[in-house]
Design a protein around this motif. Sequence first.
Motif, PDB file in Angstrom:
ATOM      1  N   GLY A 167       0.843  -1.186   0.000  1.00 60.50           N
ATOM      2  CA  GLY A 167       0.000   0.000   0.000  1.00 60.50           C
ATOM      3  C   GLY A 167       0.871   1.226   0.000  1.00 60.50           C
ATOM      4  O   GLY A 167       2.093   1.127  -0.035  1.00 60.50           O
ATOM      5  N   ILE A 168       0.238   2.357   0.033  1.00 57.58           N
ATOM      6  CA  ILE A 168       0.994   3.607  -0.039  1.00 57.58           C
ATOM      7  C   ILE A 168       0.958   4.300   1.312  1.00 57.58           C
ATOM      8  O   ILE A 168      -0.106   4.508   1.889  1.00 57.58           O
ATOM      9  N   TYR A 169       2.135   4.621   1.800  1.00 58.22           N
ATOM     10  CA  TYR A 169       2.251   5.264   3.098  1.00 58.22           C
ATOM     11  C   TYR A 169       3.057   6.535   2.953  1.00 58.22           C
ATOM     12  O   TYR A 169       3.925   6.640   2.096  1.00 58.22           O
ATOM     13  N   ILE A 218       9.139   0.377  -2.228  1.00 57.32           N
ATOM     14  CA  ILE A 218       9.502   1.511  -3.083  1.00 57.32           C
ATOM     15  C   ILE A 218       9.571   2.739  -2.194  1.00 57.32           C
ATOM     16  O   ILE A 218       8.605   3.051  -1.495  1.00 57.32           O
ATOM     17  N   PHE A 219      10.711   3.395  -2.239  1.00 61.37           N
ATOM     18  CA  PHE A 219      10.871   4.603  -1.449  1.00 61.37           C
ATOM     19  C   PHE A 219      11.036   5.785  -2.394  1.00 61.37           C
ATOM     20  O   PHE A 219      11.908   5.778  -3.257  1.00 61.37           O
ATOM     21  N   MET A 220      10.217   6.772  -2.226  1.00 58.84           N
ATOM     22  CA  MET A 220      10.285   7.933  -3.119  1.00 58.84           C
ATOM     23  C   MET A 220      10.603   9.174  -2.298  1.00 58.84           C
ATOM     24  O   MET A 220       9.770   9.689  -1.557  1.00 58.84           O
ATOM     25  N   ASP A 221      11.842   9.602  -2.463  1.00 65.74           N
ATOM     26  CA  ASP A 221      12.324  10.763  -1.733  1.00 65.74           C
ATOM     27  C   ASP A 221      11.801  12.049  -2.390  1.00 65.74           C
ATOM     28  O   ASP A 221      11.835  12.180  -3.607  1.00 65.74           O
ATOM     29  N   ILE A 250       5.178  -2.132  -0.652  1.00 66.05           N
ATOM     30  CA  ILE A 250       5.015  -1.093   0.355  1.00 66.05           C
ATOM     31  C   ILE A 250       5.635   0.156  -0.246  1.00 66.05           C
ATOM     32  O   ILE A 250       6.811   0.156  -0.604  1.00 66.05           O
ATOM     33  N   VAL A 251       4.857   1.161  -0.416  1.00 65.38           N
ATOM     34  CA  VAL A 251       5.356   2.391  -1.027  1.00 65.38           C
ATOM     35  C   VAL A 251       5.453   3.468   0.055  1.00 65.38           C
ATOM     36  O   VAL A 251       4.465   3.763   0.727  1.00 65.38           O
ATOM     37  N   TYR A 252       6.629   3.994   0.202  1.00 56.87           N
ATOM     38  CA  TYR A 252       6.806   5.051   1.179  1.00 56.87           C
ATOM     39  C   TYR A 252       7.094   6.356   0.447  1.00 56.87           C
ATOM     40  O   TYR A 252       8.081   6.480  -0.268  1.00 56.87           O
TER      41      TYR A 252
END
Lengths: 134, 141
Positions: free
Chosen positions: A17-19, A76-79, A99-101
């Motif tokens: 999910g997106i967090y 997935i980490f999106m800075d 898991i999208v952060y």
Amino acid sequence: MVFKCGDKTVEFRLPCGIYTDYSMDSATGKTYTCSLLNALIEYGRTDLLVVTYDDVKLIGIKPVIEKIKQGSYSLIFMDRANMYMTEELFEVLQGSQAIVYLDYKWNRVNRNICGSECYIDFTREGLLYYADDV
Amino acid sequence: MLHLYMGEENLPKDIPVIWNVEAAIPLVVFSGTPFQREVLREVEHGEYYDSTRFVDRFGGLLYYTDMSTGSKAVMEVEAIKDRVINCNECGENALCMLSHLTEGHVFLSGRDIGLQWDIDCPIDCNGRVWERISLLNDFLE
């Protein structure tokens, strides 16, 4: 997903999910999460995707979208995601099994870039669960 | 005096703006000034280590280029006094660090942002000087 960071052991216990970051404070997104991601990468995980604003400036958002579509990522980490989030990117993220952060300074910049704020589950506290004894 | 510009229309014409604080961080000499140490302690929950690294909240070493954007922005306000620093991406805790500074140029885009930090010295906001930031806050509200 369990990994070590310094003397800590961290376990991700969230469903995909997106967090994003609920906090209004700095250093709750990038540094905090980059520290963990650095450890993850050193740990040899290859099912991770880290996207930075510099990446997007260099190659554009389309290749990032394609990469997410074609890849099979656990995390997935999106800075600085607020700097490049688009509706198309968000839809792809929603469709991924990761898991999208989002490190998303939503409170200050481009808060309406995806049309509304309600698409994000503001539950950062649940993202990382510390388990020293794992 | 600390200069605050709220809204792009209020930016000075004669002072360059650093919009991308990430890209500008190499302009900051990471020497462990009292202000830098305070930012590392309060914002990053870490501490200064050497001229390129700091100890992060987990006890690991990170390069100072890995600091949060907010920490970078306020360190640039301290270090680069002849530029306006874009502090739009600063969280409240990073903005609070500005209360330790008496010089520098800060840009914030939103007029609706309440300033949670206070400062004992005068502050110039959009060309008008306020004796305390709490007075400015009263005006903004």
